[in-house]
Write a protein that holds these residues in place. Structure first.
Motif, PDB file in Angstrom:
ATOM      1  N   ILE A 229     -33.683  16.531 -13.237  1.00 27.09           N
ATOM      2  CA  ILE A 229     -34.468  16.974 -14.390  1.00 27.09           C
ATOM      3  C   ILE A 229     -34.315  18.480 -14.564  1.00 27.09           C
ATOM      4  CG2 ILE A 229     -36.777  17.049 -15.405  1.00 27.09           C
ATOM      5  CD1 ILE A 229     -37.501  14.710 -13.483  1.00 27.09           C
ATOM      6  N   LEU A 230     -33.986  18.887 -15.780  1.00 31.19           N
ATOM      7  CA  LEU A 230     -33.832  20.308 -16.106  1.00 31.19           C
ATOM      8  C   LEU A 230     -34.812  20.675 -17.205  1.00 31.19           C
ATOM      9  CD1 LEU A 230     -32.334  23.046 -15.960  1.00 31.19           C
ATOM     10  CD2 LEU A 230     -30.663  22.112 -17.589  1.00 31.19           C
ATOM     11  N   LYS A 249     -44.732  16.294  -9.225  1.00 28.85           N
ATOM     12  CA  LYS A 249     -45.068  16.037  -7.814  1.00 28.85           C
ATOM     13  C   LYS A 249     -45.706  14.667  -7.632  1.00 28.85           C
ATOM     14  CE  LYS A 249     -47.752  19.165  -6.323  1.00 28.85           C
ATOM     15  NZ  LYS A 249     -48.583  20.235  -5.736  1.00 28.85           N
ATOM     16  N   GLN A 250     -46.414  14.207  -8.655  1.00 34.34           N
ATOM     17  CA  GLN A 250     -47.084  12.915  -8.560  1.00 34.34           C
ATOM     18  C   GLN A 250     -46.076  11.780  -8.407  1.00 34.34           C
ATOM     19  OE1 GLN A 250     -50.394  13.202  -8.362  1.00 34.34           O
ATOM     20  NE2 GLN A 250     -50.109  15.392  -8.785  1.00 34.34           N
ATOM     21  N   SER A 251     -44.823  12.033  -8.842  1.00 36.72           N
ATOM     22  CA  SER A 251     -43.766  11.018  -8.741  1.00 36.72           C
ATOM     23  C   SER A 251     -42.760  11.354  -7.650  1.00 36.72           C
ATOM     24  CB  SER A 251     -43.039  10.888 -10.095  1.00 36.72           C
ATOM     25  OG  SER A 251     -43.933  10.554 -11.120  1.00 36.72           O
ATOM     26  N   ASP A 252     -43.164  12.252  -6.746  1.00 36.92           N
ATOM     27  CA  ASP A 252     -42.333  12.627  -5.588  1.00 36.92           C
ATOM     28  C   ASP A 252     -41.005  13.275  -5.988  1.00 36.92           C
ATOM     29  OD1 ASP A 252     -44.242  11.521  -3.811  1.00 36.92           O
ATOM     30  OD2 ASP A 252     -43.417   9.526  -4.164  1.00 36.92           O
ATOM     31  N   VAL A 253     -40.981  13.946  -7.140  1.00 33.68           N
ATOM     32  CA  VAL A 253     -39.761  14.629  -7.590  1.00 33.68           C
ATOM     33  C   VAL A 253     -39.568  15.892  -6.763  1.00 33.68           C
ATOM     34  CG1 VAL A 253     -38.685  15.880  -9.501  1.00 33.68           C
ATOM     35  CG2 VAL A 253     -39.891  13.719  -9.925  1.00 33.68           C
ATOM     36  N   ASP A 254     -38.366  16.068  -6.216  1.00 32.77           N
ATOM     37  CA  ASP A 254     -38.080  17.298  -5.478  1.00 32.77           C
ATOM     38  C   ASP A 254     -36.810  17.974  -5.979  1.00 32.77           C
ATOM     39  OD1 ASP A 254     -36.162  15.612  -4.557  1.00 32.77           O
ATOM     40  OD2 ASP A 254     -36.827  15.612  -2.470  1.00 32.77           O
ATOM     41  N   ASP A 255     -36.227  17.430  -7.062  1.00 30.93           N
ATOM     42  CA  ASP A 255     -35.017  18.014  -7.633  1.00 30.93           C
ATOM     43  C   ASP A 255     -35.298  18.329  -9.097  1.00 30.93           C
ATOM     44  OD1 ASP A 255     -32.515  18.933  -8.090  1.00 30.93           O
ATOM     45  OD2 ASP A 255     -31.468  17.053  -7.722  1.00 30.93           O
ATOM     46  N   PHE A 256     -35.878  19.488  -9.322  1.00 28.09           N
ATOM     47  CA  PHE A 256     -36.327  19.889 -10.650  1.00 28.09           C
ATOM     48  C   PHE A 256     -35.880  21.324 -10.880  1.00 28.09           C
ATOM     49  CE2 PHE A 256     -40.090  21.822 -12.996  1.00 28.09           C
ATOM     50  CZ  PHE A 256     -39.666  21.410 -14.250  1.00 28.09           C
ATOM     51  N   ALA A 284     -27.361  17.563 -15.224  1.00 26.46           N
ATOM     52  CA  ALA A 284     -28.693  17.107 -15.631  1.00 26.46           C
ATOM     53  C   ALA A 284     -28.638  15.740 -16.307  1.00 26.46           C
ATOM     54  CB  ALA A 284     -29.315  18.122 -16.575  1.00 26.46           C
ATOM     55  N   GLU A 285     -29.637  14.924 -15.994  1.00 32.27           N
ATOM     56  CA  GLU A 285     -29.763  13.599 -16.611  1.00 32.27           C
ATOM     57  C   GLU A 285     -30.908  13.565 -17.615  1.00 32.27           C
ATOM     58  OE1 GLU A 285     -28.523  10.698 -12.959  1.00 32.27           O
ATOM     59  OE2 GLU A 285     -30.391  11.827 -12.761  1.00 32.27           O
ATOM     60  N   ILE A 286     -31.980  14.315 -17.299  1.00 31.74           N
ATOM     61  CA  ILE A 286     -33.137  14.386 -18.186  1.00 31.74           C
ATOM     62  C   ILE A 286     -33.429  15.853 -18.481  1.00 31.74           C
ATOM     63  CG2 ILE A 286     -35.600  13.899 -18.443  1.00 31.74           C
ATOM     64  CD1 ILE A 286     -35.256  11.575 -16.478  1.00 31.74           C
ATOM     65  N   LEU A 287     -33.546  16.173 -19.768  1.00 34.38           N
ATOM     66  CA  LEU A 287     -33.866  17.546 -20.164  1.00 34.38           C
ATOM     67  C   LEU A 287     -35.239  17.591 -20.807  1.00 34.38           C
ATOM     68  CD1 LEU A 287     -30.581  18.821 -21.869  1.00 34.38           C
ATOM     69  CD2 LEU A 287     -31.399  19.311 -19.586  1.00 34.38           C
ATOM     70  N   ILE A 288     -36.043  18.540 -20.397  1.00 27.07           N
ATOM     71  CA  ILE A 288     -37.285  18.857 -21.094  1.00 27.07           C
ATOM     72  C   ILE A 288     -36.984  20.155 -21.832  1.00 27.07           C
ATOM     73  CG2 ILE A 288     -39.741  19.376 -20.866  1.00 27.07           C
ATOM     74  CD1 ILE A 288     -39.606  17.891 -18.126  1.00 27.07           C
ATOM     75  N   LEU A 289     -36.918  20.087 -23.148  1.00 27.71           N
ATOM     76  CA  LEU A 289     -36.376  21.189 -23.942  1.00 27.71           C
ATOM     77  C   LEU A 289     -37.415  21.771 -24.894  1.00 27.71           C
ATOM     78  CD1 LEU A 289     -33.930  22.869 -24.956  1.00 27.71           C
ATOM     79  CD2 LEU A 289     -33.389  20.962 -26.491  1.00 27.71           C
TER      80      LEU A 289
END
Length: 417
Positions: A229-230, A249-256, A284-289
């Motif tokens: 995720i970027l 963090k609620q979804s255990d994401v550690d690669d952001f 990146a697979e998912i972008l928050i833009l």
């Protein structure tokens, strides 16, 4: 009774020897960003037990500022929020009428508020003035001052800061409270909310205590921890980065990953080039833009906005990359144009107007989680498109039917809601 006297000039303390006064020198709590450092005022008065407040008009440069200061004292809603407030000035009665025209907050239309001039405290009439003052004070105490009626009566104008900045800071404040996010950037926003009279007014009419509770399981996205995720936003360091980290963090994401500082003070083309480079390097697979990535993006058509142009560029590289637009814009034509350009999701940051609905904060955060969930389930499309593109390169007339079938399959995936 004891009186609290706000002043900025020792020469104006004519009443100090004749009244029981608690005094606060406004010069000692001045702030660069506001007329007065309001949190300092709160810290000084929160434990006081007083019967009335007198504010010296000469302490303020602009007439409207004194009404704003008095309004802020009310908005603190502490143990003395409803005590009578007097503005002490050297105007005659005609001058007071003109002075009242500068009241943009409407506080002069509320109970337990009055303007007094220094004729009450002239040396040769001091005792008579003192008697009149306390008689008036007893009358003021009898006036009803209900919090809900007060809030309905007053009005605080928006600061000259852009609507975008206000919406951004207000949304960070609301989201951070709703999910329990906190870091140094969020603390700066919270401090600004406490010290800015417009935000204090918003706090009063849209209290955060009314935000609906969000359960922990509502913030979790299954199998999101492996997603790349970027987040691209030139103002992410103003609090949004901390908010998104708390959510992920609620979804255990550690690669952001975050792209922020590198974009500051860059031209539109430089921002797009830097962003594309980062997307490719990070894979990146998912972008928050963020929609507006440049200060020049507020007075132009949507097709000239940096976020829109970047979205188009991303989809040209790989239409399977999932792009969630994160913006304060609520214009329908903007949303339609972004969707037509390939946006996979859209989340609207909360503006004060949205907070009329106390459920909005909860609903928009849950919508954000739902968009992440949808993007996560569709991130395989990035690899699918790469294979489809390889097939296009290798295909001959003989296998055109197979290629058409793959294209139809890809379109069916991308058109799924």
């Amino acid at each position: 009774g004891q009186l609290l006297y706000f002043y900025s000039d020792e020469n104006n303390l004519k009443t100090q020897e004749n009244f029981d006064l608690e005094t606060i020198d406004l010069c000692s709590i001045n702030s660069k960003d506001t007329i007065v450092n309001y949190s300092s005022v709160y810290n000084k008065i929160k434990s006081l037990n007083i019967d009335a407040i007198i504010i010296d008009k000469s302490s303020f440069v602009l007439d409207k500022e004194i009404f704003e200061f008095a309004t802020y004292i009310r908005l603190l809603k502490n143990n003395i929020w409803d005590v009578p407030i007097y503005i002490y000035c050297n105007f005659g009665y005609k001058g007071i009428i003109e002075f009242l025209k500068s009241d943009k907050t409407n506080i002069s239309k509320t109970n337990r508020f009055e303007i007094i001039n220094n004729s009450l405290f002239e040396k040769d009439a001091l005792e008579i003035g003192k008697i009149k003052f306390f008689q008036n004070l007893e009358q003021k105490k009898q006036e009803s001052l209900n919090w809900n009626d007060f809030i309905k009566t007053i009005n605080v104008e928006k600061p000259e800061t852009s609507n975008h900045t206000i919406s951004n800071e207000w949304a960070i404040y609301r989201w951070a409270h709703a999910i329990g996010a906190n870091d140094s950037d969020i603390e700066k926003i919270e401090n600004k909310v406490e010290n800015n009279i417009y935000f204090k007014y918003l706090q009063a009419i849209y209290p955060i205590t009314e935000i609906q509770e969000i359960r922990e399981e509502q913030l979790k996205v299954e199998n999101l921890q492996d997603s790349k995720i970027l987040y691209i936003d030139d103002e992410a360091d103003k609090g949004w980065n901390g908010v998104l980290w708390e959510l992920l963090k609620q979804s255990d994401v550690d690669d952001f990953e975050l792209l922020c500082d590198e974009l500051k003070n860059k031209t539109q083309n430089e921002i797009i080039d830097l962003s594309i480079k980062k997307i490719k390097e990070y894979e990146a697979e998912i972008l928050i833009l963020d929609f507006r990535l440049n200060e020049n993006n507020f007075d132009c058509s949507i097709k000239e906005v940096t976020g829109y142009k970047l979205l188009r560029a991303i989809k040209e590289i790989n239409p399977g990359i999932q792009v969630i637009i994160f913006s304060a814009t609520n214009k329908v034509w903007n949303l339609q144009a972004l969707q037509n350009a390939g946006a996979d999701g859209f989340i609207m940051k909360e503006s004060p107007e949205n907070s009329v609905d106390s459920n909005f904060t909860q609903e928009v955060i849950i919508s954000f989680i739902q968009e992440l969930d949808k993007a996560n389930k569709r991130r395989f499309l990035k690899e699918f498109w790469i294979k489809l593109n390889d097939l296009k390169i290798k295909s001959s007339k003989f296998d055109n039917e197979i290629l058409i079938a793959w294209n139809l399959l890809y379109d069916s995936f991308t058109n799924q809601k």
